[in-house]
Motif scaffolding. Structure first.
Motif, short mmCIF file in Angstrom:
data_model
loop_
_atom_site.label_atom_id
_atom_site.label_comp_id
_atom_site.label_asym_id
_atom_site.label_seq_id
_atom_site.Cartn_x
_atom_site.Cartn_y
_atom_site.Cartn_z
N ARG A 83 0.83 -1.21 0.00
CA ARG A 83 0.00 0.00 0.00
C ARG A 83 0.87 1.26 0.00
NH1 ARG A 83 -5.59 -0.41 1.57
NH2 ARG A 83 -6.15 -2.59 1.88
N ARG A 85 3.94 1.48 -1.20
CA ARG A 85 4.58 1.57 -2.52
C ARG A 85 3.59 2.10 -3.56
NH1 ARG A 85 8.56 2.89 -5.41
NH2 ARG A 85 8.92 1.61 -7.23
N ARG A 86 2.32 1.65 -3.49
CA ARG A 86 1.29 2.12 -4.42
C ARG A 86 1.06 3.62 -4.24
NH1 ARG A 86 -4.75 1.93 -3.74
NH2 ARG A 86 -5.56 2.32 -5.80
#
Length: 122
Positions: A83, A85-86
């Protein structure tokens, strides 16, 4: 087991005879288990066996639960990392940097707006 007491008719007949006699020591009877005792003993042994089996099953299940708990912790940590990284990949600053560096895009010096032609009125 005690022996019966001598009756008064078997009292000593002469003066020289004594009314005392030697008695054998009483023997303890051996403990005998009847059918009910054996049944109770069998039920107790079977109960202990069942308790042992159930404890083994509970211990095995607890090991599986601990293993699943560890997998849940690992999956939760992986989810958090993904999450984050997103969110980083979707941020405008990152997208702008990628467009400039990787794709070679540049910011224009002047912006030209195109005006669509007007449709003729019927």
């Amino acid at each position: 087991m005690s022996r019966p007491q001598p009756s008064p008719s078997s009292a000593p007949k002469s003066r020289g005879e004594s009314a005392l006699r030697v008695v054998a020591p009483a023997r303890a009877e051996p403990v005998r288990l009847g059918r009910a005792g054996l049944a109770v003993l069998a039920v107790l042994v079977a109960g202990l066996f069942v308790i042992g089996v159930l404890q083994a099953v509970v211990t095995e299940a607890q090991g599986r639960i601990d293993q699943l708990d560890e997998q849940i912790v690992e999956a939760t940590a992986t989810d958090r990392e993904l999450r984050l990284r997103r969110a980083q990949l979707l941020s405008p600053a990152f997208l702008g940097a990628e467009a400039r560096d990787r794709l070679g895009m540049v910011t224009p010096t002047t912006i030209v707006y195109l005006v669509p032609p007007q449709a003729p009125v019927p």
